[in-house]
Scaffold this active site. Structure first.
Site, PDB file in Angstrom:
ATOM      1  N   ASN A 162     -10.706   1.046   0.846  1.00 46.47           N
ATOM      2  CA  ASN A 162      -9.237   0.982   0.812  1.00 46.47           C
ATOM      3  C   ASN A 162      -8.793   0.519  -0.571  1.00 46.47           C
ATOM      4  O   ASN A 162      -8.875  -0.668  -0.887  1.00 46.47           O
ATOM      5  CB  ASN A 162      -8.751   0.020   1.899  1.00 46.47           C
ATOM      6  CG  ASN A 162      -7.240  -0.209   1.861  1.00 46.47           C
ATOM      7  OD1 ASN A 162      -6.544   0.254   0.969  1.00 46.47           O
ATOM      8  ND2 ASN A 162      -6.741  -0.948   2.833  1.00 46.47           N
TER       9      ASN A 162
ATOM     10  N   CYS B 289       0.801  -1.228   0.000  1.00 45.31           N
ATOM     11  CA  CYS B 289       0.000   0.000   0.000  1.00 45.31           C
ATOM     12  C   CYS B 289       0.837   1.283   0.000  1.00 45.31           C
ATOM     13  O   CYS B 289       0.383   2.303  -0.514  1.00 45.31           O
ATOM     14  CB  CYS B 289      -0.965  -0.004   1.183  1.00 45.31           C
ATOM     15  SG  CYS B 289      -2.278  -1.245   1.029  1.00 45.31           S
TER      16      CYS B 289
ATOM     17  N   HIS C 144      -2.545   6.845   4.542  1.00 50.03           N
ATOM     18  CA  HIS C 144      -3.163   5.740   3.806  1.00 50.03           C
ATOM     19  C   HIS C 144      -4.503   5.369   4.422  1.00 50.03           C
ATOM     20  O   HIS C 144      -4.613   5.166   5.632  1.00 50.03           O
ATOM     21  CB  HIS C 144      -2.224   4.527   3.825  1.00 50.03           C
ATOM     22  CG  HIS C 144      -2.860   3.268   3.354  1.00 50.03           C
ATOM     23  ND1 HIS C 144      -3.559   3.182   2.164  1.00 50.03           N
ATOM     24  CD2 HIS C 144      -2.912   2.027   3.910  1.00 50.03           C
ATOM     25  CE1 HIS C 144      -4.013   1.948   2.014  1.00 50.03           C
ATOM     26  NE2 HIS C 144      -3.634   1.229   3.050  1.00 50.03           N
TER      27      HIS C 144
END
Length: 356
Positions: free
Chosen positions: A309, A137, A273
């Protein structure tokens, strides 16, 4: 004169297909051993929403691949930067699974997504080098760090950095964690500019923890043992990741801040994030605790409630949305100092301090 490395353009590609939490009400959720999960789906979904903050997420249309989303975001970034695409020296695409056609069980990374984006953009300049980065990520933040290094080394002046993913195609429908993941892409143009005042990228930090942490995110078979057990899906140890992120991410951000002697009061926004709302809130709270300060109001924009996400795409999409005044209550101004930070598979952590 300062040699500033600044973001001159941003863009996003957010799929139109909305998948709400209620769309999972008829899913059959299983435990890792294949047994039926004990709780009712309504209770699972309610608890999921309370922890992650996710109400809905976006999935790509069946005919759209990761490289398509990456290209769409790139077109917007190039347009907003007002540069000629042929002037680009470097294209870096952060992703983790390549192009995965709907219904396929195999990721396609040949040619690289960066090459595909360059092709789709119609860039003819052979000196525009295109490559991919696999960094979990935190991939887009790490690609920004690499672009910054390339510019400092004199190897580039204008770089296109993209984070793109279609995680909806690598999830196990029987795994509750499948509700977390989403699709999307974000892109930025990073340029070298000679200016009278210092701004742009001020400092960076990155770390990889790869002993027991290496297995916190992994590929594994479906919990549905009636499916082919040789086909792998994205899996994670949620509690382990939460505990890891809570201690390691604030420390990495502080490393980047300390490199430039920044205090927490100097930071206007933290673009973190979008993994889990509760986790992100805890990370920021822990960071402020390092400075013995209460958390600043509205310091952390969030898109996870509506977008889920989407891995490497969360931070660039979030930044683009704030620049375009698409997140109520959040804006940035010239001279603001912001933080970009992420955590994910590796386990990797990174952070950038940036002055507008």
């Amino acid at each position: 004169m300062y040699s500033n490395i600044i973001i001159t353009g941003t863009g996003s590609a957010i799929p139109n297909r909305i998948v709400k939490n209620t769309d999972f009400k008829n899913h059959v959720f299983l435990n890792e051993d294949g047994s039926l999960f004990e709780k009712e789906n309504s209770e699972i979904i309610e608890k999921f929403n309370a922890i992650t903050g996710i109400e809905e997420r976006r999935y790509a249309e069946d005919h759209v691949n990761t490289s398509d989303l990456a290209t769409q975001a790139s077109v917007e970034a190039i347009k907003s930067s007002k540069i000629d695409k042929e002037e680009l020296d470097l294209i870096i695409v952060a992703h983790n699974f390549g192009d995965i056609k709907k219904g396929s069980i195999q990721g396609d990374m040949l040619p690289s997504l960066a090459t595909r984006v360059k092709n789709k953009l119609g860039i003819e300049n052979p000196n525009c080098v295109a490559y991919d980065i696999l960094f979990g990520c935190p991939g887009w933040v790490q690609a920004m760090i690499q672009a910054n290094q390339a510019i400092k080394a004199g190897d580039a002046k204008k770089v296109l950095i993209i984070g793109a993913e279609t995680l909806s195609r690598v999830v196990d429908d029987s795994d509750r964690d499948s509700m977390i993941f989403a699709d999307g892409a974000g892109a930025t143009i990073l340029e070298l500019k000679k200016e009278d005042k210092e701004r742009g990228i001020l400092s960076t930090a990155a770390q990889t923890y790869a002993i027991e942490e290496a297995g916190y995110l992994y590929s594994g078979p479906s919990y549905n043992q009636n499916l082919d057990q040789d086909v792998n899906y994205i899996k994670m140890l949620g509690r382990k990741i939460y505990e890891f992120a809570l201690t390691k991410v604030p420390a990495a951000i502080k490393v980047a801040m300390d490199k430039r002697g920044l205090e927490i009061d100097d930071i206007s926004k933290i673009f973190l994030h979008q993994a889990n709302e509760k986790m992100d809130e805890a990370i920021v709270k822990r960071l402020y605790r390092e400075y013995r300060k209460p958390v600043k109001k509205n310091v952390m924009p969030m898109s996870i409630q509506k977008l889920g996400n989407n891995s490497v795409a969360t931070v660039p999409i979030l930044y683009d949305m704030v620049l375009r005044n698409q997140l109520e209550g959040h804006s940035v101004e010239i001279n603001d100092i912001v933080v970009f930070a992420s955590v994910g598979a590796g386990m990797n952590i990174n952070a950038i301090t940036y002055k507008l």
